[in-house]
Design a protein around this motif. Structure first.
Motif, PDB file in Angstrom:
ATOM      1  N   GLU A  13       0.840  -1.316   0.155  1.00  0.00           N
ATOM      2  CA  GLU A  13       0.017  -0.006  -0.063  1.00  0.00           C
ATOM      3  C   GLU A  13       1.085   1.237   0.051  1.00  0.00           C
ATOM      4  OE1 GLU A  13      -2.291   1.595   3.379  1.00  0.00           O
ATOM      5  OE2 GLU A  13      -3.781   0.644   2.379  1.00  0.00           O
ATOM      6  N   VAL A  14       1.912   1.199   0.766  1.00  0.00           N
ATOM      7  CA  VAL A  14       2.597   2.522   0.802  1.00  0.00           C
ATOM      8  C   VAL A  14       3.401   2.387  -0.553  1.00  0.00           C
ATOM      9  CG1 VAL A  14       4.872   3.391   1.812  1.00  0.00           C
ATOM     10  CG2 VAL A  14       3.365   2.269   3.242  1.00  0.00           C
ATOM     11  N   THR A  15       3.868   1.489  -1.095  1.00  0.00           N
ATOM     12  CA  THR A  15       4.424   1.455  -2.521  1.00  0.00           C
ATOM     13  C   THR A  15       3.278   2.242  -3.341  1.00  0.00           C
ATOM     14  OG1 THR A  15       6.083  -0.419  -2.058  1.00  0.00           O
ATOM     15  CG2 THR A  15       5.423   0.208  -4.241  1.00  0.00           C
ATOM     16  N   LEU A  18       3.098   5.908  -2.921  1.00  0.00           N
ATOM     17  CA  LEU A  18       4.272   6.728  -3.262  1.00  0.00           C
ATOM     18  C   LEU A  18       4.138   6.574  -4.895  1.00  0.00           C
ATOM     19  CD1 LEU A  18       6.996   5.264  -0.903  1.00  0.00           C
ATOM     20  CD2 LEU A  18       6.107   7.581  -1.191  1.00  0.00           C
ATOM     21  N   GLU A  19       3.792   5.555  -5.587  1.00  0.00           N
ATOM     22  CA  GLU A  19       3.912   5.606  -7.048  1.00  0.00           C
ATOM     23  C   GLU A  19       2.885   6.383  -7.720  1.00  0.00           C
ATOM     24  OE1 GLU A  19       3.219   1.510  -8.169  1.00  0.00           O
ATOM     25  OE2 GLU A  19       5.415   1.012  -7.914  1.00  0.00           O
ATOM     26  N   ALA A  20       1.935   6.813  -7.029  1.00  0.00           N
ATOM     27  CA  ALA A  20       0.752   7.879  -7.436  1.00  0.00           C
ATOM     28  C   ALA A  20       1.160   9.225  -6.867  1.00  0.00           C
ATOM     29  CB  ALA A  20      -0.742   7.435  -6.684  1.00  0.00           C
ATOM     30  N   LEU A  21       1.784   9.429  -5.970  1.00  0.00           N
ATOM     31  CA  LEU A  21       2.043  10.863  -5.291  1.00  0.00           C
ATOM     32  C   LEU A  21       3.404  11.346  -5.839  1.00  0.00           C
ATOM     33  CD1 LEU A  21       1.675  12.947  -2.995  1.00  0.00           C
ATOM     34  CD2 LEU A  21       3.047  11.688  -1.445  1.00  0.00           C
ATOM     35  N   LEU A  22       4.307  10.650  -5.864  1.00  0.00           N
ATOM     36  CA  LEU A  22       5.628  11.057  -6.302  1.00  0.00           C
ATOM     37  C   LEU A  22       5.390  11.928  -7.793  1.00  0.00           C
ATOM     38  CD1 LEU A  22       8.243   8.893  -4.990  1.00  0.00           C
ATOM     39  CD2 LEU A  22       7.475  11.275  -4.238  1.00  0.00           C
ATOM     40  N   PRO A  23       4.905  11.236  -9.007  1.00  0.00           N
ATOM     41  CA  PRO A  23       4.726  11.969 -10.134  1.00  0.00           C
ATOM     42  C   PRO A  23       3.864  13.224 -10.113  1.00  0.00           C
ATOM     43  CG  PRO A  23       4.190   9.697 -10.446  1.00  0.00           C
ATOM     44  CD  PRO A  23       4.414   9.881  -8.974  1.00  0.00           C
ATOM     45  N   LEU A  24       2.782  13.318  -9.050  1.00  0.00           N
ATOM     46  CA  LEU A  24       2.229  14.433  -8.934  1.00  0.00           C
ATOM     47  C   LEU A  24       3.134  15.642  -8.464  1.00  0.00           C
ATOM     48  CD1 LEU A  24      -1.087  12.800  -7.385  1.00  0.00           C
ATOM     49  CD2 LEU A  24      -0.821  13.764  -9.773  1.00  0.00           C
ATOM     50  N   VAL A  25       3.667  15.160  -7.447  1.00  0.00           N
ATOM     51  CA  VAL A  25       4.695  16.082  -6.796  1.00  0.00           C
ATOM     52  C   VAL A  25       5.915  16.827  -7.801  1.00  0.00           C
ATOM     53  CG1 VAL A  25       6.507  16.660  -5.004  1.00  0.00           C
ATOM     54  CG2 VAL A  25       4.411  15.414  -4.389  1.00  0.00           C
ATOM     55  N   ARG A  26       6.368  15.980  -8.524  1.00  0.00           N
ATOM     56  CA  ARG A  26       7.345  16.146  -9.541  1.00  0.00           C
ATOM     57  C   ARG A  26       6.778  16.973 -10.691  1.00  0.00           C
ATOM     58  NH1 ARG A  26       9.656  10.147  -9.262  1.00  0.00           N
ATOM     59  NH2 ARG A  26      10.861  10.438  -7.524  1.00  0.00           N
ATOM     60  N   ALA A  27       5.293  17.078 -11.091  1.00  0.00           N
ATOM     61  CA  ALA A  27       4.631  17.729 -11.862  1.00  0.00           C
ATOM     62  C   ALA A  27       4.398  19.141 -11.490  1.00  0.00           C
ATOM     63  CB  ALA A  27       3.330  16.979 -12.502  1.00  0.00           C
ATOM     64  N   CYS A  28       4.440  19.306 -10.219  1.00  0.00           N
ATOM     65  CA  CYS A  28       3.960  20.574  -9.651  1.00  0.00           C
ATOM     66  C   CYS A  28       5.198  21.697  -9.690  1.00  0.00           C
ATOM     67  CB  CYS A  28       3.517  20.573  -8.172  1.00  0.00           C
ATOM     68  SG  CYS A  28       2.987  21.858  -7.486  1.00  0.00           S
ATOM     69  N   THR A  29       5.006  22.688 -10.603  1.00  0.00           N
ATOM     70  CA  THR A  29       6.068  23.373 -10.659  1.00  0.00           C
ATOM     71  C   THR A  29       6.121  24.421  -9.534  1.00  0.00           C
ATOM     72  OG1 THR A  29       4.463  25.053 -11.707  1.00  0.00           O
ATOM     73  CG2 THR A  29       5.554  23.658 -13.303  1.00  0.00           C
ATOM     74  N   ALA A  30       5.245  24.394  -8.590  1.00  0.00           N
ATOM     75  CA  ALA A  30       5.593  25.185  -7.338  1.00  0.00           C
ATOM     76  C   ALA A  30       6.333  24.808  -6.224  1.00  0.00           C
ATOM     77  CB  ALA A  30       4.040  25.522  -6.947  1.00  0.00           C
ATOM     78  N   ARG A  47       8.391   2.712   5.561  1.00  0.00           N
ATOM     79  CA  ARG A  47       8.454   4.084   6.116  1.00  0.00           C
ATOM     80  C   ARG A  47       9.254   4.968   5.178  1.00  0.00           C
ATOM     81  NH1 ARG A  47      10.125   5.850  12.191  1.00  0.00           N
ATOM     82  NH2 ARG A  47      11.949   4.985  11.498  1.00  0.00           N
ATOM     83  N   VAL A  48       8.714   5.663   4.473  1.00  0.00           N
ATOM     84  CA  VAL A  48       9.529   6.656   3.442  1.00  0.00           C
ATOM     85  C   VAL A  48       9.332   7.982   3.612  1.00  0.00           C
ATOM     86  CG1 VAL A  48       9.818   6.975   0.846  1.00  0.00           C
ATOM     87  CG2 VAL A  48       9.198   4.523   1.641  1.00  0.00           C
ATOM     88  N   VAL A  49      10.249   8.766   3.739  1.00  0.00           N
ATOM     89  CA  VAL A  49      10.335  10.392   3.958  1.00  0.00           C
ATOM     90  C   VAL A  49      10.975  11.191   2.576  1.00  0.00           C
ATOM     91  CG1 VAL A  49      10.227  10.007   6.541  1.00  0.00           C
ATOM     92  CG2 VAL A  49      12.352  10.359   5.343  1.00  0.00           C
ATOM     93  N   PHE A  50      10.525  12.170   2.307  1.00  0.00           N
ATOM     94  CA  PHE A  50      11.002  13.172   1.594  1.00  0.00           C
ATOM     95  C   PHE A  50      11.148  14.631   1.766  1.00  0.00           C
ATOM     96  CE2 PHE A  50       7.246  12.097  -0.720  1.00  0.00           C
ATOM     97  CZ  PHE A  50       6.704  13.314  -1.199  1.00  0.00           C
ATOM     98  N   GLU A  51      11.854  15.564   1.513  1.00  0.00           N
ATOM     99  CA  GLU A  51      11.788  16.896   1.863  1.00  0.00           C
ATOM    100  C   GLU A  51      11.007  17.289   0.785  1.00  0.00           C
ATOM    101  OE1 GLU A  51      14.933  20.398   2.270  1.00  0.00           O
ATOM    102  OE2 GLU A  51      15.437  18.391   2.896  1.00  0.00           O
TER     103      GLU A  51
END
Length: 76
Positions: A13-15, A18-30, A47-51
């Protein structure tokens, strides 16, 4: 520093999150994201973290104000 943490007892579930969330964050120009880091977790799961930081306000142009260094003669 803002930090996003995705964690749960179900590693799949965590994976999936992350597979859905990270592309959205990377696509956000802000926003700019740091490299995801896997933290140790007792028991099952992940348990995965990122700044997460605000993106730079736009392109940066740099103009040289000093004189260019003299070019060294090429050796033949």
């Amino acid at each position: 520093m803002a930090q996003v943490r995705v964690m749960g007892d179900d590693a799949d579930e965590v994976t999936a999150v992350l597979e859905a969330l990270l592309p959205l964050v990377r696509a956000c120009t802000a926003l700019t994201e740091g490299s995801p880091t896997e933290l140790g977790k007792r028991g099952p799961g992940r348990r995965v973290v990122f700044e997460l930081l605000p993106a730079a306000p736009g392109p940066v142009t740099v103009e040289r104000v000093d004189q260019r260094a003299a070019r060294r003669p090429e050796l033949t």
